[in-house]
Scaffold this motif. Structure first.
Motif, PDB file in Angstrom:
ATOM      1  N   ARG A 120      39.676  42.742  51.244  1.00 43.61           N
ATOM      2  CA  ARG A 120      39.194  44.067  51.771  1.00 43.61           C
ATOM      3  C   ARG A 120      38.888  44.844  50.337  1.00 43.61           C
ATOM      4  NH1 ARG A 120      42.507  46.328  57.107  1.00 43.61           N
ATOM      5  NH2 ARG A 120      42.012  44.712  58.362  1.00 43.61           N
ATOM      6  N   VAL A 121      39.530  44.648  49.433  1.00 42.81           N
ATOM      7  CA  VAL A 121      39.643  45.007  48.065  1.00 42.81           C
ATOM      8  C   VAL A 121      38.402  44.774  47.509  1.00 42.81           C
ATOM      9  CG1 VAL A 121      40.918  45.579  45.714  1.00 42.81           C
ATOM     10  CG2 VAL A 121      42.037  45.603  47.533  1.00 42.81           C
ATOM     11  N   ARG A 122      38.205  43.262  47.499  1.00 39.80           N
ATOM     12  CA  ARG A 122      37.042  42.633  46.925  1.00 39.80           C
ATOM     13  C   ARG A 122      35.814  43.307  47.612  1.00 39.80           C
ATOM     14  NH1 ARG A 122      40.219  38.003  47.293  1.00 39.80           N
ATOM     15  NH2 ARG A 122      39.040  37.345  48.930  1.00 39.80           N
ATOM     16  N   ALA A 123      35.930  43.315  48.903  1.00 42.69           N
ATOM     17  CA  ALA A 123      34.820  43.886  49.459  1.00 42.69           C
ATOM     18  C   ALA A 123      34.346  45.210  49.414  1.00 42.69           C
ATOM     19  CB  ALA A 123      35.016  43.744  51.077  1.00 42.69           C
ATOM     20  N   GLY A 124      35.717  46.057  49.062  1.00 42.19           N
ATOM     21  CA  GLY A 124      35.389  47.557  48.446  1.00 42.19           C
ATOM     22  C   GLY A 124      34.778  47.637  47.430  1.00 42.19           C
ATOM     23  N   SER A 138      44.736  45.507  38.352  1.00 42.23           N
ATOM     24  CA  SER A 138      45.338  44.491  37.242  1.00 42.23           C
ATOM     25  C   SER A 138      44.711  43.135  37.523  1.00 42.23           C
ATOM     26  CB  SER A 138      46.925  44.288  37.677  1.00 42.23           C
ATOM     27  OG  SER A 138      47.121  43.969  38.935  1.00 42.23           O
ATOM     28  N   VAL A 139      44.109  42.820  38.678  1.00 46.24           N
ATOM     29  CA  VAL A 139      43.764  41.518  38.854  1.00 46.24           C
ATOM     30  C   VAL A 139      41.960  41.562  38.647  1.00 46.24           C
ATOM     31  CG1 VAL A 139      43.313  39.486  40.450  1.00 46.24           C
ATOM     32  CG2 VAL A 139      45.495  40.614  40.401  1.00 46.24           C
ATOM     33  N   LEU A 140      41.540  42.538  39.252  1.00 48.83           N
ATOM     34  CA  LEU A 140      39.873  42.599  39.488  1.00 48.83           C
ATOM     35  C   LEU A 140      39.650  43.458  38.264  1.00 48.83           C
ATOM     36  CD1 LEU A 140      39.580  42.706  43.178  1.00 48.83           C
ATOM     37  CD2 LEU A 140      39.567  40.884  41.755  1.00 48.83           C
ATOM     38  N   ALA A 141      40.511  44.124  37.458  1.00 50.34           N
ATOM     39  CA  ALA A 141      39.792  44.802  36.187  1.00 50.34           C
ATOM     40  C   ALA A 141      38.977  46.049  36.740  1.00 50.34           C
ATOM     41  CB  ALA A 141      39.442  44.002  35.171  1.00 50.34           C
TER      42      ALA A 141
END
Length: 203
Positions: free
Chosen positions: A59-63, A104-107
């Motif tokens: 969901r974070v990546r899609a956001g 932290s992971v997707l910067a």
């Protein structure tokens, strides 16, 4: 041979049905409103662990791709990402876990706002309303059925804000392909609470 062919045909039909239904849900209760500011609301999923789980990470990546896919007439700098989700049972909140993953992971270095009190989809919408009232466009991010349910709840609570809803990038062809039939079945069950006019594909 015929049995194998029949099973293969049924499997392909199930995958196509799941794909189509998720595609359709992603296009309900949204428009193509223009503007210079956007709020991307990412809804949390129950997460009783100290790090974001598979669904919340997706969901974070899609956001975040909903931010980068913003229309050309909207400055990405005027886009805020709102992570919404309350306590996760591990001493933190879903909102914070998603924000930590984004940073932290997707910067991700854009504007992030936390809504960390909600425990239901209805509360998600109620509690983000003060955070989205001043923007021109609103994107709600989750699995397509869940996002539709949230858009319907916004329409019930604040129809003036629902008029600002536009499509998020939480549907892509082939993504989650093998589980889309299961997501479709679960979506049909969860969306039974919607009225007929809340299921109409936007023109």
């Amino acid at each position: 041979m015929r049995r194998a062919t029949g099973l293969a045909t049924a499997a392909v039909a199930a995958l196509a049905w799941g794909e189509w239904l998720n595609w359709r849900w992603s296009r309900v209760l949204v428009g193509d409103r223009a503007g210079t500011s956007t709020a991307v609301v990412v809804l949390g999923y129950r997460n009783p662990r100290p790090t974001a789980n598979l669904i919340n990470r997706w969901r974070v990546r899609a956001g975040l791709r909903s931010v980068t896919d913003t229309d050309a007439d909207v400055d990405a700098g005027e886009t805020r990402v709102i992570f919404s989700g309350g306590e996760n049972g591990a001493g933190g909140t879903e909102a914070q876990l998603m924000a930590d993953y984004a940073r932290s992971v997707l910067a991700f270095d854009g504007t992030v706002v936390l809504e960390d009190r909600s425990t239901t989809t209805w509360e998600n919408i109620t509690n983000v309303i003060p955070l989205i009232e001043d923007v021109d466009r609103i994107k709600i991010v989750s699995q397509p059925a869940h996002a539709l349910k949230a858009r319907a709840y916004l329409r019930r609570q604040r129809p003036d804000l629902a008029a600002k809803l536009v499509r998020a990038e939480d549907y892509r062809v082939g993504e989650w392909l093998l589980v889309k039939p299961l997501l479709a079945l679960y979506g049909l069950w969860t969306l039974r609470v919607l009225e007929s006019d809340e299921r109409t594909v936007s023109s």
